[in-house]
Design an enzyme around this catalytic site. Structure first.
Site, PDB file in Angstrom:
ATOM      1  N   ASN A  22      -1.270  -0.337   7.685  1.00  0.00           N
ATOM      2  CA  ASN A  22      -0.676  -1.662   7.899  1.00  0.00           C
ATOM      3  C   ASN A  22       0.080  -2.198   6.681  1.00  0.00           C
ATOM      4  O   ASN A  22       0.348  -3.385   6.566  1.00  0.00           O
ATOM      5  CB  ASN A  22      -1.734  -2.656   8.415  1.00  0.00           C
ATOM      6  CG  ASN A  22      -2.857  -2.887   7.424  1.00  0.00           C
ATOM      7  OD1 ASN A  22      -2.833  -2.358   6.310  1.00  0.00           O
ATOM      8  ND2 ASN A  22      -3.846  -3.668   7.815  1.00  0.00           N
ATOM      9  N   LYS A  24       0.844  -1.201   0.000  1.00  0.00           N
ATOM     10  CA  LYS A  24       0.000   0.000   0.000  1.00  0.00           C
ATOM     11  C   LYS A  24       0.886   1.261   0.000  1.00  0.00           C
ATOM     12  O   LYS A  24       2.101   1.178   0.225  1.00  0.00           O
ATOM     13  CB  LYS A  24      -0.910  -0.037   1.226  1.00  0.00           C
ATOM     14  CG  LYS A  24      -1.852  -1.255   1.275  1.00  0.00           C
ATOM     15  CD  LYS A  24      -2.763  -1.156   2.498  1.00  0.00           C
ATOM     16  CE  LYS A  24      -3.471  -2.445   2.813  1.00  0.00           C
ATOM     17  NZ  LYS A  24      -4.349  -2.311   4.010  1.00  0.00           N
ATOM     18  N   TYR A  75     -11.863  -3.000  -2.572  1.00  0.00           N
ATOM     19  CA  TYR A  75     -12.324  -3.209  -1.192  1.00  0.00           C
ATOM     20  C   TYR A  75     -13.847  -3.341  -1.095  1.00  0.00           C
ATOM     21  O   TYR A  75     -14.404  -3.105  -0.030  1.00  0.00           O
ATOM     22  CB  TYR A  75     -11.835  -2.058  -0.300  1.00  0.00           C
ATOM     23  CG  TYR A  75     -10.420  -2.261   0.213  1.00  0.00           C
ATOM     24  CD1 TYR A  75     -10.051  -3.429   0.887  1.00  0.00           C
ATOM     25  CD2 TYR A  75      -9.441  -1.271   0.055  1.00  0.00           C
ATOM     26  CE1 TYR A  75      -8.765  -3.605   1.369  1.00  0.00           C
ATOM     27  CE2 TYR A  75      -8.149  -1.449   0.543  1.00  0.00           C
ATOM     28  CZ  TYR A  75      -7.821  -2.616   1.203  1.00  0.00           C
ATOM     29  OH  TYR A  75      -6.543  -2.797   1.695  1.00  0.00           O
ATOM     30  N   GLU A  93      -9.306 -10.683  -7.217  1.00  0.00           N
ATOM     31  CA  GLU A  93      -8.349  -9.575  -7.097  1.00  0.00           C
ATOM     32  C   GLU A  93      -7.286  -9.633  -8.196  1.00  0.00           C
ATOM     33  O   GLU A  93      -6.910  -8.595  -8.751  1.00  0.00           O
ATOM     34  CB  GLU A  93      -7.715  -9.588  -5.698  1.00  0.00           C
ATOM     35  CG  GLU A  93      -8.741  -9.213  -4.620  1.00  0.00           C
ATOM     36  CD  GLU A  93      -8.252  -9.359  -3.197  1.00  0.00           C
ATOM     37  OE1 GLU A  93      -9.005  -8.979  -2.274  1.00  0.00           O
ATOM     38  OE2 GLU A  93      -7.127  -9.857  -2.970  1.00  0.00           O
ATOM     39  N   HIS A 109      -1.469  -5.600   1.619  1.00  0.00           N
ATOM     40  CA  HIS A 109      -2.724  -6.335   1.432  1.00  0.00           C
ATOM     41  C   HIS A 109      -2.404  -7.730   0.914  1.00  0.00           C
ATOM     42  O   HIS A 109      -1.498  -7.899   0.106  1.00  0.00           O
ATOM     43  CB  HIS A 109      -3.613  -5.625   0.393  1.00  0.00           C
ATOM     44  CG  HIS A 109      -4.746  -6.496  -0.068  1.00  0.00           C
ATOM     45  ND1 HIS A 109      -5.924  -6.578   0.641  1.00  0.00           N
ATOM     46  CD2 HIS A 109      -4.852  -7.367  -1.111  1.00  0.00           C
ATOM     47  CE1 HIS A 109      -6.724  -7.454   0.027  1.00  0.00           C
ATOM     48  NE2 HIS A 109      -6.098  -7.945  -1.035  1.00  0.00           N
TER      49      HIS A 109
END
Ligand code: GDP
Ligand code: MG
Length: 162
Positions: A123, A20, A60, A137, A126
């Site tokens: 965080n 990310k 998402y 995905e 992913h």
């Protein structure tokens, strides 16, 4: 009858992993790639891009009722993301283990989030959470021709052969 190599290839699964914008900005691209690579997983797709907000919402979509959905999609589309597809036996499940728990406060030391992140909203990485999500995905982020099938010389040492 399938040859050994074809049987082996048929068992291989693929997962979608993304670094990310926080992971990219913090200079953690190589650190993260290294952890997957040295485990013995194989990189079969890789690109860097800034996803649009709409693209982030698609990625998402499973979280659209969550209170943090809007902030999460704004964040994912705020800068470059490194999108990857990794291949290997058990890579979906084990990739999640390498990544650690969603909240870095609860991730074990030794995991990517445990070692490298502090809060849930940042965080850094992913990873697909199951076979169906991985398939969806991968097809959202990559065209089939952007993925490369190849045999690595290391495979016979990683998996053994009879
Ligand atoms: P993941 O599969 O471990 O990434 O976790 P989820 O699919 O449950 O959530 C997707 C992403 O939403 C997480 O990686 C976090 O970036 C974010 N997220 C999850 N829970 C929270 C939360 O409680 N607060 C905030 N701010 N973000 C969250
Ligand atoms: Mg998830």
């Amino acid at each position: 009858m399938l040859q050994d190599q074809e049987v082996h290839a048929a068992e291989m699964e693929r997962t979608f992993i993304a670094i990310k914008p926080d992971g990219v900005q913090r200079g953690l691209i190589s650190e993260i790639i290294t952890r997957f690579e040295r485990k013995g997983f194989k990189l079969v797709g890789l690109k860097i891009m800034v996803p649009s907000k709409g693209f982030a919402q698609q990625h998402y979509h499973g979280a659209k009722e969550r209170p943090f959905f809007n902030g999460l999609c704004n964040f994912l589309s705020s800068g470059p993301v490194v999108a990857m597809v990794w291949e290997g036996e058990g890579v979906i499940r084990y990739g999640r283990k390498l990544i650690g728990a969603t909240d870095p406060q609860k991730s074990e030391p030794g995991t990517i989030r445990g070692d490298l992140a502090v809060v849930v909203g940042r965080n850094i990485i992913h990873g697909s959470d199951g076979a169906e999500t991985a398939k969806d995905e991968i097809s959202l982020w990559f065209k089939p021709e952007e993925l490369v099938s190849y045999t690595s010389n290391a495979e016979k040492w990683i998996y053994g052969q009879n």
